[in-house]
Scaffold this motif. Sequence first.
Motif, PDB file in Angstrom:
ATOM      1  N   GLN A  11       0.825  -1.197   0.000  1.00  0.00           N
ATOM      2  CA  GLN A  11       0.000   0.000   0.000  1.00  0.00           C
ATOM      3  C   GLN A  11       0.864   1.252   0.000  1.00  0.00           C
ATOM      4  OE1 GLN A  11      -2.528   0.365   3.424  1.00  0.00           O
ATOM      5  NE2 GLN A  11      -3.614   2.150   2.637  1.00  0.00           N
ATOM      6  N   LEU A  12       1.966   1.217   0.755  1.00  0.00           N
ATOM      7  CA  LEU A  12       2.864   2.371   0.817  1.00  0.00           C
ATOM      8  C   LEU A  12       3.467   2.672  -0.549  1.00  0.00           C
ATOM      9  CD1 LEU A  12       4.369   4.482   2.523  1.00  0.00           C
ATOM     10  CD2 LEU A  12       6.112   2.747   2.984  1.00  0.00           C
ATOM     11  N   ILE A  13       3.908   1.612  -1.247  1.00  0.00           N
ATOM     12  CA  ILE A  13       4.498   1.808  -2.580  1.00  0.00           C
ATOM     13  C   ILE A  13       3.455   2.370  -3.542  1.00  0.00           C
ATOM     14  CG2 ILE A  13       5.520   0.614  -4.553  1.00  0.00           C
ATOM     15  CD1 ILE A  13       6.736  -1.382  -2.564  1.00  0.00           C
ATOM     16  N   THR A  14       2.237   1.836  -3.468  1.00  0.00           N
ATOM     17  CA  THR A  14       1.157   2.315  -4.340  1.00  0.00           C
ATOM     18  C   THR A  14       0.818   3.772  -4.046  1.00  0.00           C
ATOM     19  OG1 THR A  14       0.243   0.074  -4.395  1.00  0.00           O
ATOM     20  CG2 THR A  14      -1.189   1.864  -5.125  1.00  0.00           C
ATOM     21  N   VAL A  15       0.776   4.127  -2.763  1.00  0.00           N
ATOM     22  CA  VAL A  15       0.460   5.509  -2.379  1.00  0.00           C
ATOM     23  C   VAL A  15       1.539   6.457  -2.884  1.00  0.00           C
ATOM     24  CG1 VAL A  15       0.319   7.073  -0.404  1.00  0.00           C
ATOM     25  CG2 VAL A  15      -0.992   4.960  -0.402  1.00  0.00           C
ATOM     26  N   ILE A  16       2.811   6.086  -2.737  1.00  0.00           N
ATOM     27  CA  ILE A  16       3.907   6.950  -3.194  1.00  0.00           C
ATOM     28  C   ILE A  16       3.794   7.204  -4.692  1.00  0.00           C
ATOM     29  CG2 ILE A  16       6.401   7.053  -3.538  1.00  0.00           C
ATOM     30  CD1 ILE A  16       6.730   5.584  -0.889  1.00  0.00           C
ATOM     31  N   TRP A  17       3.592   6.136  -5.458  1.00  0.00           N
ATOM     32  CA  TRP A  17       3.479   6.313  -6.912  1.00  0.00           C
ATOM     33  C   TRP A  17       2.199   7.078  -7.279  1.00  0.00           C
ATOM     34  CZ3 TRP A  17      -0.364   4.338 -10.165  1.00  0.00           C
ATOM     35  CH2 TRP A  17      -0.147   4.583 -11.524  1.00  0.00           C
ATOM     36  N   GLY A  18       1.088   6.711  -6.668  1.00  0.00           N
ATOM     37  CA  GLY A  18      -0.187   7.337  -7.019  1.00  0.00           C
ATOM     38  C   GLY A  18      -0.240   8.807  -6.663  1.00  0.00           C
ATOM     39  N   VAL A  19       0.198   9.161  -5.450  1.00  0.00           N
ATOM     40  CA  VAL A  19       0.167  10.564  -5.031  1.00  0.00           C
ATOM     41  C   VAL A  19       1.103  11.400  -5.883  1.00  0.00           C
ATOM     42  CG1 VAL A  19       0.776  12.133  -3.148  1.00  0.00           C
ATOM     43  CG2 VAL A  19      -0.560  10.074  -2.669  1.00  0.00           C
ATOM     44  N   GLY A  20       2.303  10.886  -6.124  1.00  0.00           N
ATOM     45  CA  GLY A  20       3.258  11.640  -6.939  1.00  0.00           C
ATOM     46  C   GLY A  20       2.765  11.842  -8.362  1.00  0.00           C
ATOM     47  N   HIS A  72      11.784  11.575 -15.860  1.00  0.00           N
ATOM     48  CA  HIS A  72      12.909  12.036 -15.037  1.00  0.00           C
ATOM     49  C   HIS A  72      12.526  12.015 -13.554  1.00  0.00           C
ATOM     50  CE1 HIS A  72      14.795  14.405 -18.643  1.00  0.00           C
ATOM     51  NE2 HIS A  72      15.089  13.123 -18.657  1.00  0.00           N
ATOM     52  N   TRP A  73      11.280  12.461 -13.259  1.00  0.00           N
ATOM     53  CA  TRP A  73      10.847  12.447 -11.861  1.00  0.00           C
ATOM     54  C   TRP A  73      10.757  11.024 -11.326  1.00  0.00           C
ATOM     55  CZ3 TRP A  73       6.279  10.135 -10.143  1.00  0.00           C
ATOM     56  CH2 TRP A  73       6.033  10.288  -8.769  1.00  0.00           C
ATOM     57  N   LEU A  74      10.227  10.108 -12.124  1.00  0.00           N
ATOM     58  CA  LEU A  74      10.038   8.734 -11.681  1.00  0.00           C
ATOM     59  C   LEU A  74      11.380   8.042 -11.443  1.00  0.00           C
ATOM     60  CD1 LEU A  74       7.774   6.742 -11.090  1.00  0.00           C
ATOM     61  CD2 LEU A  74       7.927   5.949 -13.462  1.00  0.00           C
ATOM     62  N   THR A  75      12.341   8.261 -12.320  1.00  0.00           N
ATOM     63  CA  THR A  75      13.661   7.650 -12.124  1.00  0.00           C
ATOM     64  C   THR A  75      14.362   8.229 -10.900  1.00  0.00           C
ATOM     65  OG1 THR A  75      14.562   9.252 -13.727  1.00  0.00           O
ATOM     66  CG2 THR A  75      13.991   7.049 -14.549  1.00  0.00           C
ATOM     67  N   ASP A  76      14.203   9.529 -10.670  1.00  0.00           N
ATOM     68  CA  ASP A  76      14.778  10.123  -9.452  1.00  0.00           C
ATOM     69  C   ASP A  76      14.110   9.555  -8.199  1.00  0.00           C
ATOM     70  OD1 ASP A  76      16.545  11.675 -10.869  1.00  0.00           O
ATOM     71  OD2 ASP A  76      15.308  13.483 -10.822  1.00  0.00           O
ATOM     72  N   LEU A  77      12.800   9.347  -8.260  1.00  0.00           N
ATOM     73  CA  LEU A  77      12.081   8.820  -7.104  1.00  0.00           C
ATOM     74  C   LEU A  77      12.543   7.406  -6.777  1.00  0.00           C
ATOM     75  CD1 LEU A  77       9.813   9.222  -5.020  1.00  0.00           C
ATOM     76  CD2 LEU A  77       8.223   8.259  -6.690  1.00  0.00           C
ATOM     77  N   MET A  78      12.786   6.593  -7.797  1.00  0.00           N
ATOM     78  CA  MET A  78      13.273   5.239  -7.554  1.00  0.00           C
ATOM     79  C   MET A  78      14.663   5.242  -6.928  1.00  0.00           C
ATOM     80  SD  MET A  78      11.851   2.945 -10.752  1.00  0.00           S
ATOM     81  CE  MET A  78      12.437   4.031 -12.060  1.00  0.00           C
ATOM     82  N   GLN A  79      15.389   6.354  -7.086  1.00  0.00           N
ATOM     83  CA  GLN A  79      16.687   6.511  -6.431  1.00  0.00           C
ATOM     84  C   GLN A  79      16.583   7.306  -5.130  1.00  0.00           C
ATOM     85  OE1 GLN A  79      19.813   7.783  -9.304  1.00  0.00           O
ATOM     86  NE2 GLN A  79      18.244   7.481 -10.884  1.00  0.00           N
TER      87      GLN A  79
END
Length: 311
Positions: A11-20, A72-79
Amino acid sequence: MKVMLFKRLLQLITVIWGVGTLTFILMRSLPGDMAYRIAASRYGQDNVDSQAAALVREELKLDQSALTAYWHWLTDLMQLKLGDSLVSGLPVIDTVQHMLGHSLLLAFAGLIVSVLIAVPLGLLSAWRGNPLDSILMGLSSVIRSMPVFVIGVLFILLFALNWNLFPVAGFGSPAHLVLPAITLALSLAAVSNRVVRDSAKTTFQSAFYQFSLVKGLSLWQTFRRHGARNIALPVVAFFGIQLVSMIEGIVMIESLFSWPGIGHGLAHAIFARDIPVIQGSALMMGILFVLLNTLVDIICLWIDPRGVKNQ
């Protein structure tokens, strides 16, 4: 327990991706020139022209496509990189950490005061019954029907402007925390005291509770052995649901009282179109919501271990 924690992690991973992602789409959909707004926040509204906006657009690469910016935002977030503020140039993680500390202080103070108000009044209402029950429930209904910012404005007019007891707004001393914390606490307690009252009333009227009194136990012994845990379980579970109202209330209260928390900073970032700060603030609030709900689930399992079988 392990299954519940694993579900919360997903749920935490889904929330991070969904909210962002949702924040990114909404900010890109707003009308107006983003470069002009950012330049106005940097240099002042009177010192901005088309040339300054063009320089900002080139510096921040705002002319690139939405898909490229999102990638670019998504790749930075994964890091685990939240980037830098488009206005101040400071790392977003530092800005959010600074604001988060003030928000947690306000939330903790408001929650403690809310519990101190809701639990005694709810228990008293269930124990004494009418007419006290009707009076307290009517008062809580009136407070619950008022938006939280209306309660805050009334407190400012009475305690700050009229009676001069507390500062109107700002931060710097314990006195600045009083009005925002009580405003948040009242808005929460107006609902949670009804849950305490209903849970306590159901427990007090139950057969096992009445039987313990018949056996000869005192009121305090009966409440401590057979009442407290049964009353606490639905109340603690409701506090997890009420976290949404608390987060919503904090955003409005911080803006009203100029409290330097994450809600106040989020409002300024939205006006300035500072997307990294907006995303970082929204992500932090989403993460907090999941973590606090996980903590509530763990407390509920501690109160009633039978719930482990249902996880």
